[in-house]
Design an enzyme around this catalytic site. Structure first.
Site, short mmCIF file in Angstrom:
data_model
loop_
_atom_site.label_atom_id
_atom_site.label_comp_id
_atom_site.label_asym_id
_atom_site.label_seq_id
_atom_site.Cartn_x
_atom_site.Cartn_y
_atom_site.Cartn_z
N ASP A 44 -9.88 3.88 -3.77
CA ASP A 44 -10.56 2.55 -3.39
C ASP A 44 -11.67 2.28 -3.47
O ASP A 44 -12.46 3.41 -3.49
CB ASP A 44 -10.93 2.64 -1.27
CG ASP A 44 -9.50 2.69 -0.56
OD1 ASP A 44 -8.10 1.80 -1.73
OD2 ASP A 44 -9.16 2.23 0.14
N GLU A 68 -0.39 1.49 -5.21
CA GLU A 68 -0.30 2.72 -5.17
C GLU A 68 -1.52 3.83 -5.40
O GLU A 68 -1.37 4.81 -5.25
CB GLU A 68 0.96 2.81 -5.99
CG GLU A 68 1.14 4.74 -6.12
CD GLU A 68 0.99 4.97 -6.83
OE1 GLU A 68 1.40 6.38 -7.73
OE2 GLU A 68 0.48 4.58 -7.77
N TRP A 69 -2.61 2.75 -5.47
CA TRP A 69 -4.34 3.76 -6.66
C TRP A 69 -3.99 4.45 -7.43
O TRP A 69 -4.55 5.97 -7.62
CB TRP A 69 -4.50 5.28 -5.00
CG TRP A 69 -3.90 4.49 -3.28
CD1 TRP A 69 -4.42 3.23 -2.93
CD2 TRP A 69 -3.45 5.23 -2.18
NE1 TRP A 69 -3.74 3.18 -2.04
CE2 TRP A 69 -3.52 3.98 -1.16
CE3 TRP A 69 -3.12 6.70 -2.35
CZ2 TRP A 69 -2.87 4.71 -0.71
CZ3 TRP A 69 -2.35 6.85 -1.21
CH2 TRP A 69 -2.66 6.13 -0.22
N GLY A 70 -2.89 4.70 -8.92
CA GLY A 70 -3.06 5.44 -9.74
C GLY A 70 -2.65 6.52 -9.46
O GLY A 70 -2.33 7.16 -10.37
N ASP A 96 1.08 -1.35 0.03
CA ASP A 96 -0.42 -0.17 -0.56
C ASP A 96 0.75 1.49 0.25
O ASP A 96 2.16 1.02 0.05
CB ASP A 96 -0.95 -0.19 1.26
CG ASP A 96 -1.95 0.81 0.72
OD1 ASP A 96 -2.34 1.65 -0.19
OD2 ASP A 96 -3.21 0.76 1.94
#
Ligand code: GLA
Length: 395
Positions: free
Chosen positions: A189, A166-168, A132
């Protein structure tokens, strides 16, 4: 940074992750029960092979030498013991940490201790790491932080799939393979809802992610050993799920059945990793039927590994498709509106690589199982927020 020692991940990984159903209250008993349930319910045999323990398996603080300690109350028997239990049931074990000083739940994480932690994971028999992006980054950029763990995993004597979460934010599809990643989150998320509301502090609904997967124009980066990951599945979840109860969300109504089929159909069209997150203690028939649908899963796992894209938009009506092995094609007709509508397209419009002179095409409706032939027209009446999901090939 070579991928020589890295495992081959030829098809999108499939599994089940603790986060959506248990959030930060997960215990080793929950994980054992989930392992048993994955076998008993048929999930393992349908391909859901990784059981991933998300945030909060670790103590709040690292040991003095920087190594991880298991959470003393919730994971008293330790991770190696739990890994054995999961392996004994024919499943693989996934674990979680963060490329920062802390996880998103505030437990001390891996930045600066990558090698020590990779060695612990290998000793315990871990097969998969979700990594994460929370905590302090100590002014190190994303590529540097994710490469540090990629190199550490390369050096240990165990194949560990590396899932970059890394959520983009920094376009990980451009550099994920170079840091030995096998999949990378493209987006924020996912919440257990159709569409995000203005009040949500963060998070996205299913249809928001579907849009971002197209608008980010990232399908060209996607394929075997390097998968765009639009996040876990929320099929079977709703307002009562542990993640929905977390602060900052307003999940105030359950998914409709059509919305859940739309969610799963798109993840399969995207050739996305399929990480279920439903509560396996309360598995209803609709959830089971959707998540275990063999025809949909076969489209997800198709050997070409292509991410489907949008072909046509006409108000609330949309057409999406992707090419499959063997000259076939998967097609989604999506209705974003509030009333049922007729949607029509043609094999010429979708990404179908068949010879022009075939003349007749075989269509299978994934959700109804119906089969028919067509001279080129593809059409259906589609429910509000629903899809028609077809496999098309030469007749
Ligand atoms: C982040 C991730 C989620 C989940 C939580 C755990 O929000 O994006 O998928 O792992 O952290 O705290």
């Amino acid at each position: 940074m070579s991928a020589n020692n890295s495992p081959q991940v030829r098809s999108p990984p499939m599994g089940w992750n603790t986060w959506n159903a248990y959030s930060w209250n997960v215990t080793e008993l929950d994980v054992r029960n989930a392992a048993d349930a994955l076998v008993e319910t048929g999930f393992r045999d349908a391909g859901y092979e990784y059981l991933v323990v998300d945030d909060c398996w670790m103590a709040e603080e690292l040991a003095d030498d920087g190594s991880f300690r298991n959470h003393p109350e919730n994971f008293p028997a330790g991770i190696a013991d739990l890994v054995d239990y999961v392996h004994d049931r024919g499943l693989k074990f996934g674990i979680y940490s963060s490329a920062g000083t802390e996880t998103c739940a505030g437990h001390e994480a891996s930045l600066g201790n990558e090698q020590r932690h990779a060695e612990q994971f290998a000793e315990w028999g871990v097969d998969y790491l979700k990594y994460d992006n929370c905590g302090d980054h100590r002014d190190r950029d994303a590529i540097d932080r994710y490469a540090a763990m990629g190199e550490a995993l390369e050096r240990v004597d165990r194949d560990i799939v590396y899932s970059i979460c890394e959520w983009g934010n920094n376009e990980p599809w451009r550099w994920g393979r170079n840091v030995d990643g096998h999949l990378w989150r493209t987006t924020g998320d996912i919440l257990a809802k159709w569409k995000r509301s203005e009040d949500d502090e963060f998070g996205l609904g299913v249809v928001d992610i579907i849009d971002e997967m197209d608008e980010r124009d990232i399908a060209g980066y996607h394929g075997p050993n390097g998968w765009n990951d639009p996040d876990m599945l929320q099929v079977g979840n709703g307002p009562d799920s542990a993640q929905s109860q977390s602060e900052g969300f307003t999940v105030d109504q359950p998914f409709r059945e059509a919305e859940q089929r739309t969610h799963f159909s798109f993840w399969c069209l995207f050739a996305a990793p399929l990480m279920a997150g439903n509560d396996l203690r309360e598995l209803d028939e609709t959830t089971r039927e959707i998540l275990l649908d063999e025809d949909a899963i076969a489209i997800d796992q198709d050997p070409l590994g292509i991410q489907g894209t949008r072909d046509e938009t006409d108000g609330d009506r949309e057409v999406w498709s992707k090419r499959l092995a063997g000259g076939e094609c998967a097609v989604i007709l999506l209705n974003r509106g509030d009333e049922p509508v007729d949607i029509e397209t043609s094999v010429e419009t979708v990404d179908l690589h068949l010879p022009d002179d075939v003349g007749s095409y075989a269509v299978t409706d994934v959700w109804s199982g119906e089969e028919w032939t067509t001279d080129g027209s593809l059409e259906a009446t589609v429910d509000s927020h629903g899809v028609a999901f077809f496999r098309v090939g030469a007749a």
